[in-house]
Design an enzyme around this catalytic site. Structure first.
Site, short mmCIF file in Angstrom:
data_model
loop_
_atom_site.label_atom_id
_atom_site.label_comp_id
_atom_site.label_asym_id
_atom_site.label_seq_id
_atom_site.Cartn_x
_atom_site.Cartn_y
_atom_site.Cartn_z
N LYS A 233 -20.36 15.37 -32.13
CA LYS A 233 -19.85 13.93 -32.15
C LYS A 233 -21.09 13.20 -32.93
CE LYS A 233 -19.03 13.44 -27.70
NZ LYS A 233 -18.60 14.56 -26.94
N ASP B 65 -13.05 18.23 -30.48
CA ASP B 65 -13.94 18.29 -29.08
C ASP B 65 -13.34 17.29 -28.16
OD1 ASP B 65 -16.61 18.14 -27.59
OD2 ASP B 65 -16.16 15.99 -27.70
N HIS C 40 -27.92 9.72 -27.39
CA HIS C 40 -26.86 9.92 -26.55
C HIS C 40 -27.38 10.30 -25.19
CE1 HIS C 40 -22.45 11.61 -26.27
NE2 HIS C 40 -23.09 12.46 -25.65
N SER D 110 -20.67 20.11 -28.22
CA SER D 110 -19.79 18.97 -28.00
C SER D 110 -20.60 17.65 -28.32
CB SER D 110 -19.19 18.88 -26.31
OG SER D 110 -18.82 17.64 -26.01
N ARG E 153 -11.51 21.63 -20.82
CA ARG E 153 -12.63 22.33 -20.01
C ARG E 153 -12.84 21.57 -18.81
NH1 ARG E 153 -17.51 20.42 -23.73
NH2 ARG E 153 -18.84 21.11 -21.84
N1 URA Z 1 -21.19 15.12 -22.82
C1 URA Z 1 -20.53 15.41 -23.77
O1 URA Z 1 -20.15 14.83 -24.85
N2 URA Z 1 -19.96 16.63 -24.01
C2 URA Z 1 -20.23 17.60 -22.86
O2 URA Z 1 -19.60 18.77 -22.90
C3 URA Z 1 -20.77 17.14 -21.99
C4 URA Z 1 -21.48 15.89 -21.77
#
Ligand code: URA
Length: 433
Positions: free
Chosen positions: A187, A161, A82, A183, A168
């Site tokens: 995921k 999320d 990621h 966050s 946010r």
């Molecule tokens: N990428 C994400 O998945 N979440 C965040 O809060 C910032 C970047």
């Protein structure tokens, strides 16, 4: 339990317990808490921070707000990757077929772009026919059949999320270490990974503007990984200028195809080799990072990585004739060269400014519902530290609309030129685990 008490507790700087965090996440996911109450709590978290225990509880509550994918049939080590976001970031598109070509299963769910950062799912969809919306059973079947599938995040993957991230974004609470860490990790946990390699971007085009903040974020994600039994490695990479040369959806796909055929921009190559070699290590297929880099280069050289990409595209319904002949990709109405007006060395190409410019051309979304124009964007012709003469082409703007003089000048101003050759920051800043 009462949301008003929870907001007041966090407002007063106290730590929330597991039950309070779960109550907030479950109720907000079901819309039993209003957006303004959730916004108040998120703002209180942004200002007062969270303890490690609170962050781990928040991560797990968000991960469990939807379905948790079971990928255990692919072995003990299910690797995911990621990025914390960037401009021109096509790392997943080139790296994951390489990893799959080395026999490591890849089941990847990617996000869409928002604001100045792009999203892998949007980029893949610029290949005509490529379907990023297949159901989970087919997704897993694809990984079983050809070793790789790349799709968009399903609506049921960490839905809390999704809601909180969108909130946010509207209340200026994105750049918070506890919120970003939870966050991302929620995921990854929901997507079934138990080994995670994170590309933590640092610089002008990243959420983390300084190395110090990127280290704090990395250490936080590694701590969440430890508390939730997921081995996590963070690679800090420089995002002052865009990665590679292309910014924009099909333009980045074209650059990715060229990469897989051996035409590798230096910075992108370094990021791919570093992240890839740690993915191989975590998968248990090689402990020696330098040797792993050679394995990656070998599979680019012998064509196996490119073949795997073709197989992936075909399997997802994409038209591989576009991959075999990149000239087939639709072009923007105008391709405008931008010329240097002075001589010197390129000192800065602010990634965020390039990302914003590409977004305004139509390459990205301001609002979630916005349509993307796949063919527009920017292709750099020079990178930081390159020498330029007056009249050299700095970049090409690929646009479907007429570029007015003030827009052209605004773009030109993104390129800062100096007389002395600047010291360049290595794209790999640090590796933390
Ligand atoms: N990428 C994400 O998945 N979440 C965040 O809060 C910032 C970047």
């Amino acid at each position: 339990m009462n949301i008003l008490d929870i907001i007041a507790k966090k407002r007063d700087g106290k730590a929330l317990n597991k039950e309070e965090i779960e109550y907030f996440i479950n109720s907000y996911t079901k819309s039993e808490i209003t957006d303004y109450q959730a916004a108040a709590l998120i703002m209180a978290i942004y200002i007062n921070g969270m303890t490690d225990e609170e962050i781990a509880n928040l991560t797990l509550a968000m991960a469990h707000s939807g379905e948790i994918l079971d990928l255990s049939k692919f072995g003990q080590n299910v690797i995911d990757k990621h990025s914390t976001g960037g401009v021109g970031d096509k790392v997943s598109i080139v790296l994951l077929p390489i990893i799959a070509s080395l026999g490591i299963p890849v089941a990847k769910m990617s996000g869409r772009g928002l604001g100045f950062t792009g999203g892998t799912a949007d980029k893949l969809e610029s290949i005509p026919g490529y379907n990023t919306n297949i159901d989970i059973n087919k997704f897993i079947q694809n990984v079983e059949n050809i070793g790789i599938s790349m799709i968009t995040q399903t609506s049921n993957l960490a839905p809390a999320d999704k809601k909180i991230y969108a909130l946010r974004d509207t209340i200026s609470c994105v750049e918070s270490i506890p919120l970003i860490a939870s966050s991302i990790m929620s995921k990854k946990i929901a997507a079934g990974a138990n080994k995670i390699v994170l590309d933590v971007t640092v610089g002008k085009g990243a959420f983390m503007k300084t190395k110090e903040d990127a280290i704090l974020l990395s250490k936080q994600m590694i701590r969440i990984g430890k508390l939730t039994n997921r081995e996590t490695v963070c690679i800090l990479t420089n995002m002052d200028e865009p990665v590679g040369y292309a910014v924009g959806n099909s333009l980045e796909i074209i650059e990715s195809i060229r990469f897989l055929k051996g035409d590798m921009p230096e910075d992108l190559k370094k990021v791919v080799l570093e992240l890839g070699s740690y993915m191989i290590k975590l998968s248990g297929k090689g402990n020696d990072i330098e040797e792993n880099k050679n394995k990656i280069l070998e599979n680019i050289k012998n064509g196996k990585a490119y073949e795997k990409f073709l197989e992936l595209v075909k399997n997802q319904g994409g038209d591989i004739s576009y991959i075999e002949n990149i000239e087939k990709f639709k072009k923007a109405k105008e391709i405008i060269p931008v010329y240097a007006i002075e001589e010197g060395y390129i000192k800065q190409i602010n990634a965020q400014d390039i990302g914003r410019f590409a977004c305004d051309l139509g390459a990205g979304r301001i609002k979630k519902e916005d349509e993307i124009e796949k063919e527009v964007g920017v292709v750099l012709n020079k990178k930081v530290s390159d020498k330029v003469k007056k009249g050299d082409i700095l970049a090409y703007i690929h646009s479907n609309k007429n570029i007015k003089e003030d827009e052209y000048n605004k773009f030109l101003n993104i390129f800062k030129i100096c007389k002395e050759k600047p010291n360049i920051q290595d794209v790999i800043i640090d590796v933390i685990y």
